[in-house]
Design an enzyme around this catalytic site. Structure first.
Site, PDB file in Angstrom:
ATOM      1  N   HIS A 192      58.065 -40.411   0.510  1.00  0.00           N
ATOM      2  CA  HIS A 192      59.429 -40.727   0.062  1.00  0.00           C
ATOM      3  C   HIS A 192      59.396 -41.268  -1.364  1.00  0.00           C
ATOM      4  O   HIS A 192      58.334 -41.503  -1.949  1.00  0.00           O
ATOM      5  CB  HIS A 192      60.088 -41.728   1.008  1.00  0.00           C
ATOM      6  CG  HIS A 192      59.309 -43.017   1.170  1.00  0.00           C
ATOM      7  ND1 HIS A 192      59.368 -44.042   0.262  1.00  0.00           N
ATOM      8  CD2 HIS A 192      58.449 -43.413   2.142  1.00  0.00           C
ATOM      9  CE1 HIS A 192      58.593 -45.038   0.663  1.00  0.00           C
ATOM     10  NE2 HIS A 192      58.015 -44.681   1.816  1.00  0.00           N
ATOM     11  N   CYS A 239      52.980 -45.777   3.918  1.00  0.00           N
ATOM     12  CA  CYS A 239      53.633 -44.528   3.492  1.00  0.00           C
ATOM     13  C   CYS A 239      53.142 -44.109   2.111  1.00  0.00           C
ATOM     14  O   CYS A 239      52.499 -44.865   1.400  1.00  0.00           O
ATOM     15  CB  CYS A 239      55.150 -44.711   3.471  1.00  0.00           C
ATOM     16  SG  CYS A 239      55.906 -44.804   5.101  1.00  0.00           S
TER      17      CYS A 239
END
Length: 479
Positions: A428, A454
């Site tokens: 992301h 992440c």
């Protein structure tokens, strides 16, 4: 007849008296052959009549006691106490015995001085040695006073030699203290001691410095240097800043400083002659294709040149007709091999290759690299998992389930390629702190692993991946 008898009695009496004296003397000498004379005092303590070993032990005890005895000092009305221990003074038992307790031979009793020492009081002090410089330093520290004499010297200022004035100093006169210590170690009593200051004059006066300045200004010559067709010169004014000044034998001496010379030569000579080496660039992924042949470099041999200039200054060598030749060395070309941080051809079609060591994400189409972007992967406490994954879901904006209030734009959720296990990790944009993303984390952390696991991608890269890497796109994560 009567006279004869009287003579015999007289001779007999005299002989008997002499025999008695000799016997008494011999006996006394024998009795004191390994003993201290009866009326000897050391540091105010009677040790007469004792054996040498016993006297040595008593002297040792006396030393231990006197080392702790307070000595009252007075300096301009300021009173303080000090001990021999604080002054670092330890009298010697061995030297005291050797110097104060004389041994006698079997026939010394026949000498007048033997009996003089035997019957007269003998007052001896403890033997010790003292370093006046060390003693003065300890006292200065005790009173917290010392003004060091400063020598006049020279300094280079704006291309000129400037005389820096000296100043007188002062220290303590330890003469009275020495006398007080002698008295303590002789009598065992510590008397108050009055201390005084003594002026300390500098070794180098202003006139000495001026004399050195005139000699330097008269001595220094311009220095000429040459490299191929390029010429350089070092003026006497420049040389002033290359000199070190030290006091030696109460004279101000100067010498050439190779470090200062090196600094000057680097700024005024080497920078204009040095050429940086350019590396040969080789692409390992393109069958070692050379994209830049590179070029050799050149570097002035600064240390050797500085030594030569220093020698020229010191020996007053005239270089006008024979300039110093500037030596250089060639820096050979080295190779810069570019090895890709991605695995090409792992799968057919579009896939993502993430290098955690390089902190980059590579976008590939089979063997072809399309683009790469900086990332920030998991920090040590929350590392990004290694292995093969696939994109299983997408969202233009998603809120973290583990950290509510943290929002992620252009979310690409990942699952294990072999098992389909979803572990909550994704790819992301840089995270936001509100749903409208008006508050975002700074992008400066990209390139450093700081996430919770992440893969954070710079915004333009995340946007491209979200738009083009559809669900099912494979992802390879490695170190």
């Amino acid at each position: 007849m009567r006279k004869r008898q009287l003579a015999l009695v007289t001779v007999f009496s005299f002989t008997a008296l002499v025999s008695l004296i000799m016997a008494t003397g011999s006996f006394t000498a024998y009795a004191y052959s390994n003993r201290v004379m009866p009326r000897v005092l050391i540091a105010g303590e009677k040790i007469g009549g004792q054996g040498i070993a016993e006297a040595s032990m008593q002297i040792q005890q006396r030393i231990a006691s006197l080392r702790e005895a307070p000595i009252l000092l007075n300096l301009d009305g300021k009173l303080t106490t000090v001990t021999l221990k604080e002054l670092g003074i330890t009298p010697s038992v061995t030297k005291t015995v050797q110097e104060k307790l004389k041994s006698h031979s079997s026939f010394d009793w026949l000498k007048f001085n033997y009996w003089k020492e035997f019957f007269s009081p003998v007052e001896g002090g403890l033997a010790y040695s003292i370093n006046k410089t060390t003693l003065r330093q300890k006292l200065e520290h005790k009173f917290n006073i010392r003004t060091i004499a400063r020598n006049a010297t020279l300094r280079a200022v704006d291309g000129r030699l400037q005389v820096i004035d000296g100043r007188d100093g002062r220290t303590l006169d330890v003469t009275q203290l020495n006398a007080g210590i002698d008295n303590l170690l002789r009598t065992g009593s510590a008397l108050p001691i009055a201390l005084d200051f003594v002026k300390v004059t500098p070794d180098v006066s202003v006139s000495d410095a001026k004399e050195a300045k005139a000699k330097i200004e008269k001595t220094l010559l311009p220095i000429y240097l040459k490299f191929e067709q390029q010429n350089f010169s070092i003026t006497p004014q420049d040389q002033y800043g290359m000199l070190d000044f030290k006091v030696k034998g109460e004279k101000l001496r100067w010498s050439a400083s190779t470090s200062s010379i090196s600094s000057y030569l680097y700024s005024n000579v080497a920078i204009s002659l040095n050429i940086s080496m350019r590396q040969r660039t080789i692409l390992a992924a393109k069958n070692n294709k050379v994209t830049d042949k590179g070029s050799e470099g050149r570097e002035v041999q600064l240390a050797a040149l500085a030594e030569e200039v220093a020698r020229t200054i010191t020996e007053h060598t005239d270089t006008k007709n024979s300039p110093i030749q500037i030596a250089t060395r060639t820096i050979p070309v080295t190779d810069y091999i570019i090895t890709p941080g991605y695995i090409a051809g792992l799968w057919k079609g579009l896939y993502l290759d993430i290098n955690l060591t390089q902190q980059r994400i590579y976008i590939l189409d089979g063997k072809n690299l399309l683009a790469s972007y900086l990332i920030s992967s998991g920090k040590p406490g929350t590392p990004t998992p290694i292995g093969q994954f696939k994109i299983v879901n997408k969202a233009s904006l998603a809120e973290s389930s583990l950290f509510p209030g943290i929002w992620m734009q252009m979310w690409n959720g990942l699952a294990r390629l072999d098992s389909g296990l979803v572990e909550g990790y994704g790819i992301h944009r840089i995270p936001c702190f509100n749903a409208s993303c008006t508050l975002k984390e700074d992008a400066s952390h990209l390139g450093t692993p700081v996430s919770h696991g992440c893969i954070r991608v710079q915004d333009d890269g995340a946007d491209w991946i979200f738009a083009h890497a559809s669900v099912g796109t494979k992802v390879n994560i490695h170190i």
